[in-house]
Design a protein around this motif. Structure first.
Motif, short mmCIF file in Angstrom:
data_model
loop_
_atom_site.label_atom_id
_atom_site.label_comp_id
_atom_site.label_asym_id
_atom_site.label_seq_id
_atom_site.Cartn_x
_atom_site.Cartn_y
_atom_site.Cartn_z
N ALA A 1 0.69 -1.20 -0.08
CA ALA A 1 -0.22 -0.11 -0.06
C ALA A 1 0.73 1.22 -0.09
O ALA A 1 1.86 1.13 0.49
CB ALA A 1 -0.72 0.01 1.27
N THR A 2 0.57 2.33 -0.63
CA THR A 2 1.19 3.50 -0.69
C THR A 2 0.33 4.76 -0.15
O THR A 2 -0.84 4.67 -0.52
CB THR A 2 1.63 3.76 -2.15
OG1 THR A 2 2.33 2.81 -2.58
CG2 THR A 2 2.37 5.10 -2.15
N VAL A 3 0.72 5.50 0.73
CA VAL A 3 -0.15 6.71 1.28
C VAL A 3 1.07 7.58 1.36
O VAL A 3 1.99 7.56 2.13
CB VAL A 3 -0.54 6.31 2.74
CG1 VAL A 3 -1.49 7.22 3.16
CG2 VAL A 3 -1.25 4.97 2.71
N GLY A 4 0.66 8.76 0.60
CA GLY A 4 1.51 9.84 0.64
C GLY A 4 2.90 9.46 0.10
O GLY A 4 3.15 8.88 -0.91
N TRP B 1 2.20 7.37 12.54
CA TRP B 1 1.72 8.04 11.29
C TRP B 1 0.57 8.72 11.27
O TRP B 1 -0.50 8.06 11.74
CB TRP B 1 2.00 7.19 10.05
CG TRP B 1 3.35 6.55 9.86
CD1 TRP B 1 4.10 6.84 8.88
CD2 TRP B 1 3.84 5.55 10.24
NE1 TRP B 1 5.20 6.08 9.01
CE2 TRP B 1 5.20 5.11 9.84
CE3 TRP B 1 3.20 4.55 11.60
CZ2 TRP B 1 5.82 4.15 10.33
CZ3 TRP B 1 4.37 3.71 11.92
CH2 TRP B 1 5.77 3.37 11.58
N TYR C 1 -2.49 10.40 8.93
CA TYR C 1 -2.88 10.67 7.27
C TYR C 1 -4.20 11.65 7.52
O TYR C 1 -5.09 11.33 8.10
CB TYR C 1 -3.03 9.09 6.71
CG TYR C 1 -2.05 8.26 6.80
CD1 TYR C 1 -0.68 9.01 5.95
CD2 TYR C 1 -1.81 7.26 7.30
CE1 TYR C 1 0.35 8.24 6.06
CE2 TYR C 1 -0.55 6.42 7.29
CZ TYR C 1 0.50 7.00 6.66
OH TYR C 1 1.64 6.13 6.70
N GLU D 1 -5.50 11.52 2.03
CA GLU D 1 -4.63 10.58 1.92
C GLU D 1 -5.05 9.19 1.97
O GLU D 1 -4.82 8.10 1.46
CB GLU D 1 -3.35 10.73 2.77
CG GLU D 1 -2.41 11.83 2.22
CD GLU D 1 -1.46 12.25 3.56
OE1 GLU D 1 -0.40 12.46 3.15
OE2 GLU D 1 -1.77 12.06 4.87
N TRP D 2 -6.04 8.93 3.02
CA TRP D 2 -6.23 7.68 3.45
C TRP D 2 -7.43 7.13 2.51
O TRP D 2 -7.49 5.91 2.09
CB TRP D 2 -7.24 7.77 4.82
CG TRP D 2 -7.62 6.48 5.46
CD1 TRP D 2 -8.78 5.72 5.03
CD2 TRP D 2 -6.83 5.50 6.11
NE1 TRP D 2 -8.85 4.67 5.65
CE2 TRP D 2 -7.73 4.25 6.49
CE3 TRP D 2 -5.74 5.58 6.59
CZ2 TRP D 2 -7.19 3.32 7.16
CZ3 TRP D 2 -5.02 4.73 7.36
CH2 TRP D 2 -5.89 3.55 7.75
N GLU D 3 -8.10 7.76 1.78
CA GLU D 3 -9.05 7.65 0.64
C GLU D 3 -8.32 7.40 -0.75
O GLU D 3 -8.91 6.36 -1.33
CB GLU D 3 -10.19 8.65 0.50
CG GLU D 3 -11.10 8.96 1.45
CD GLU D 3 -12.08 10.10 1.56
OE1 GLU D 3 -11.89 10.68 0.23
OE2 GLU D 3 -12.68 10.26 2.29
N GLN D 4 -7.10 7.94 -0.69
CA GLN D 4 -6.58 7.67 -1.76
C GLN D 4 -5.76 6.16 -1.64
O GLN D 4 -5.10 5.58 -3.01
CB GLN D 4 -5.45 8.38 -2.35
CG GLN D 4 -6.29 10.01 -2.74
CD GLN D 4 -5.12 11.01 -2.89
OE1 GLN D 4 -3.97 11.12 -2.51
NE2 GLN D 4 -5.73 12.07 -3.33
N SER D 5 -5.65 5.62 -0.85
CA SER D 5 -5.17 4.20 -0.34
C SER D 5 -5.95 3.35 0.11
O SER D 5 -5.77 2.93 1.27
CB SER D 5 -3.94 4.50 0.41
OG SER D 5 -3.21 3.00 0.65
N LEU E 1 -4.41 0.26 2.09
CA LEU E 1 -3.84 0.13 3.55
C LEU E 1 -4.72 -0.27 4.64
O LEU E 1 -4.20 -1.20 5.36
CB LEU E 1 -3.51 1.66 3.91
CG LEU E 1 -2.74 2.02 5.14
CD1 LEU E 1 -1.40 1.19 5.31
CD2 LEU E 1 -2.55 3.26 5.51
#
Length: 94
Positions: free
Chosen positions: A7-10, A68, A70, A74-78, A81
């Motif tokens: 998973a990628t976040v930011g 961390w 978020y 950011e959370w919705e884009q990953s 995660l």
């Protein structure tokens, strides 16, 4: 769990292979083994932010805690995660 989850976040990249969670970002990498970590995710708060806390050690005797934060965006884009962290929590409970 079979295979590797990512998973990628930011700027953070999470990798979990069922035994070891690695987090890359901000110029360093951190590794956690499922037998020696505690994971907690909180939120969303009133602004939609979520906090991921991972501690070396067990809940009753935590060591270093990494945090961390978020934003809601950011959370919705990953979406991967949340599933990855659920897999980590399941593995640590075993």
């Amino acid at each position: 769990m079979s295979g590797e989850m990512t998973a990628t976040v930011g700027r953070d990249f999470y990798v979990f292979d069922g035994r070891v969670l690695e987090i890359f970002g901000h110029g360093n990498a951190i590794r956690f083994h499922v037998r020696h970590m505690h994971v907690r995710t909180t939120g969303p708060n009133r602004k939609g932010q979520r906090i991921v806390e991972i501690a070396h050690g067990r809940p009753e005797s935590r060591g270093t805690i990494h945090v961390w934060r978020y934003s809601a965006a950011e959370w919705e884009q990953s979406p991967d995660l949340a599933a990855l962290l659920q897999a980590v929590q399941t593995a640590t409970a075993s």
